[in-house]
Scaffold this active site. Structure first.
Site, PDB file in Angstrom:
ATOM      1  N   TYR A 101       0.852  -1.187   0.000  1.00 13.26           N
ATOM      2  CA  TYR A 101       0.000   0.000   0.000  1.00 13.26           C
ATOM      3  C   TYR A 101       0.892   1.242   0.000  1.00 13.26           C
ATOM      4  CZ  TYR A 101      -4.383   2.413   0.274  1.00 13.26           C
ATOM      5  OH  TYR A 101      -5.451   3.218  -0.038  1.00 13.26           O
ATOM      6  N   ARG A 154      -8.876  10.775  -7.943  1.00  9.57           N
ATOM      7  CA  ARG A 154      -8.015  11.437  -6.952  1.00  9.57           C
ATOM      8  C   ARG A 154      -7.233  10.369  -6.192  1.00  9.57           C
ATOM      9  NH1 ARG A 154      -6.806  12.408  -2.062  1.00  9.57           N
ATOM     10  NH2 ARG A 154      -8.288  10.825  -1.390  1.00  9.57           N
ATOM     11  N   LYS A 172      -6.138  -1.950  -0.771  1.00 10.80           N
ATOM     12  CA  LYS A 172      -6.995  -1.746   0.396  1.00 10.80           C
ATOM     13  C   LYS A 172      -7.596  -3.071   0.859  1.00 10.80           C
ATOM     14  CE  LYS A 172      -8.124   2.259   2.370  1.00 10.80           C
ATOM     15  NZ  LYS A 172      -7.445   3.541   2.345  1.00 10.80           N
ATOM     16  N   GLU A 243     -13.564   4.908  -2.437  1.00  8.95           N
ATOM     17  CA  GLU A 243     -12.129   5.157  -2.268  1.00  8.95           C
ATOM     18  C   GLU A 243     -11.589   6.097  -3.344  1.00  8.95           C
ATOM     19  OE1 GLU A 243      -8.599   4.946  -0.317  1.00  8.95           O
ATOM     20  OE2 GLU A 243     -10.420   3.928   0.322  1.00  8.95           O
ATOM     21  N   ASP A 244     -10.946   7.160  -2.915  1.00  9.86           N
ATOM     22  CA  ASP A 244     -10.224   8.081  -3.802  1.00  9.86           C
ATOM     23  C   ASP A 244     -11.090   8.665  -4.914  1.00  9.86           C
ATOM     24  OD1 ASP A 244      -8.032   7.907  -2.250  1.00  9.86           O
ATOM     25  OD2 ASP A 244      -6.801   6.754  -3.630  1.00  9.86           O
ATOM     26  N   ASP A 267     -11.732   7.818   2.759  1.00 15.67           N
ATOM     27  CA  ASP A 267     -10.950   9.057   2.734  1.00 15.67           C
ATOM     28  C   ASP A 267     -11.540  10.100   3.676  1.00 15.67           C
ATOM     29  OD1 ASP A 267      -9.214   8.193   0.503  1.00 15.67           O
ATOM     30  OD2 ASP A 267     -11.083   8.259  -0.613  1.00 15.67           O
TER      31      ASP A 267
END
Length: 562
Positions: A101, A154, A172, A243-244, A267
């Site tokens: 990660y 992102r 993750k 996520e992101d 996040d």
């Protein structure tokens, strides 16, 4: 091999069993299994234990010269033999977490298409928007219980990586399993391919995603809606982790779906939960309360504002008013301190803006109130960086904070390492070792005048695996704010610093299994109390956590007909 569990009955044999990562044992297939599953001659003669396999794999791992090659090597093991992969992580979690990660996964995302080898997870492209149900049905994982989904816009602090963002859901979910004991058979990474605005990807002949500008507006909203509905039809009990996603989508998606489906945004909410847990541990060590702190943020995006709201909720739970709590939180972005007379404040920023009347008497050195101005006038005791911009915690700022706060709490949380607001080494030197520091990425210990300071990694991996395990064990249908607050308090209870003034702010990663179980119990208990899960006693909940906790051991196999 775990002989205490019943054997698994498998309807296929030969090369097919060696090509299925979830069940492949490689050289650990027993003599009986090699005969029954037509594997004789397909493997070397020696029958190994999983520890012998892991020892060989670790020797090979050490021979690679850089972290990206190590990441690719580990991913290859994951795509070949998942049980061995997780045993290797289990044996070397502290060493390997930065490889699977952050920070290494960022580089893997940037080079995803160039290094692509084998499929994992699902890619749902916008041109296939009318076939989402069919795509979900193509997954070979029938009992999916945890999904991590991204649209790649992102990725960490690296921006738009298109389908290269798939490295994040894969990484993750590796942590859900290695830290939280979620069986890999229950996990599924998904990337929503809605195009990319990254010109380098659009011009790259090797880019494997949909070559189109990102869709937005109603098209985007309708596509995500179709995806969420399709997932609920296919796996109605699955936990979905966003996520992101970019700031413009992250909060609206969370608000739209948090009361309809079992979902959360790591996040925003996971980062908030681990930060609050770390702050609670620091406050306990100082024999103070979070509600007594004054907190400055550098970065007022969805992640920073999510952390701020979680901190305010904890302050209110300690007995102060919401109004008072908000006066103690200072949000600073590129335009300076957020104030309620500023135009173009985003909806999630508006309640965190300081009242102009409260700060108009400040002695400032710039037209927009800077972070340094906040240090001199607001006198914060906690400084949190979520800006994604390196070096913004300057020596002047840190020393200004230290003049009014003997033991400042400083969390430069931006990822990856190249984006951190200040290094722990600099912060500790500037404060003569007095600061309590936690970072978002891993850093080596710092030595000052023969004293060694361990740097806590305020990493979401302390939180989200336990949340997932708690949801799975309790059967929760929602992830509430109260469940997230419970996870923060449970993490703080695990802090070595709370028991030893010289201890680390956060537990060692070697203790992550016990930490995740402790968090899972707290989360599951609140889910039951709130009616998000069926009633169960503490004993039954704890047993469910143990029953659902997967460990990297081979099972015995028996052959059955199709």
């Amino acid at each position: 091999m775990d002989d205490n569990k019943r054997p698994l009955y498998l309807p296929f044999a030969g090369p097919a069993i060696l090509e299925a990562p979830l069940i492949n044992k490689g050289s650990a297939f027993t003599e009986e299994e090699r005969i029954f599953f037509n594997l004789e001659g397909l493997l070397p003669h020696v029958i190994e234990t999983i520890e012998e396999q892991a020892s060989r794999a670790y020797d090979q791992y050490k021979n690679f010269g850089n972290d990206l090659d190590r990441h690719i090597y580990l991913r290859n093991i994951q795509d070949t033999n998942e049980t061995l992969y997780y045993r290797l992580l289990q044996n070397h979690i502290t060493e390997m977490m930065p490889i699977i990660y952050t920070p290494t996964v960022g580089l893997a995302c940037e080079r995803f298409s160039k290094n692509y080898r084998r499929n994992r997870g699902l890619f749902i492209s916008y041109p296939n928007k009318d076939r989402i149900d069919d795509i979900l049905n193509n997954s070979t994982r029938q009992k999916v219980k945890i999904i991590v989904v991204t649209d790649g816009e992102r990725i960490l602090g690296l921006g738009d990586q298109g389908i290269g963002g798939m490295g994040i859901p894969i990484g993750k979910l590796s942590l859900y399993t290695s830290c939280g004991g979620i069986s890999p058979a229950y996990t599924l990474p998904i990337t929503l391919d809605v195009g990319t605005d990254n010109p380098h990807l659009l011009e790259d002949p090797m880019y494997m995603g949909w070559r189109n500008q990102r869709i937005g507006g109603e098209e985007y909203a309708e596509f995500v809606e179709a995806f969420m509905e399709a997932v609920h039809r296919r796996w109605p009990d699955a936990l979905i982790q966003f996520e992101d996603f970019a700031q413009k989508n992250a909060m609206p998606l969370l608000e739209r779906y948090k009361d309809r489906y079992c979902c959360f945004n790591d996040d925003i909410q996971g980062t908030a939960a681990v930060t609050v847990g770390s702050l609670l541990a620091a406050c306990q060590a100082a024999d103070s309360k979070l509600s007594q702190q004054r907190i400055a943020f550098l970065g007022a995006g969805s992640a920073g504002c999510g952390i701020a709201e979680a901190i305010i909720a904890q302050m209110v739970s300690e007995g102060i008013s919401d109004e008072q709590a908000r006066q103690q939180v200072f949000m600073v972005d590129r335009w300076g301190l957020l104030q309620d007379n500023m135009p173009n404040l985003l909806p999630f920023q508006q309640n965190l803006a300081q009242q102009v009347a409260k700060v108009e008497g400040w002695n400032t050195e710039s037209e927009n109130i800077s972070l340094l101005d906040v240090m001199h006038n607001g006198k914060p005791t906690v400084l949190i960086g979520v800006s994604g911009a390196p070096g913004l915690f300057s020596e002047e700022i840190i020393k200004a904070m230290h003049t009014h706060c003997e033991r400042p709490i400083i969390f430069p949380l931006s990822n990856p390492t190249s984006r951190v607001e200040a290094t722990p080494k600099d912060i500790l030197h500037w404060t003569k070792g007095q600061a309590l520091v936690a970072t978002g990425s891993p850093f080596e210990p710092v030595v000052i005048e023969e004293q060694t300071y361990e740097i806590a990694q305020c990493n979401n991996s302390y939180i989200f695996p336990g949340i997932g395990l708690g949801v799975l064990a309790s059967g929760a249908k929602r992830v509430s704010n109260e469940m997230l607050m419970a996870s923060s308090r449970a993490l703080a209870e695990c802090s070595p610093l709370a028991k030893d003034g010289e201890g680390s702010l956060l537990p060692a990663l070697e203790d992550i299994h016990s930490v995740s179980k402790h968090i899972a119990f707290a989360v599951g208990k609140v889910a039951i109390e709130q009616g998000h899960a069926l009633p169960a006693s503490d004993e039954l909940l704890m047993q469910a956590i143990e029953d659902n906790f997967w460990t990297a051991e081979y099972r015995r196999y028996k052959r059955t007909s199709f």
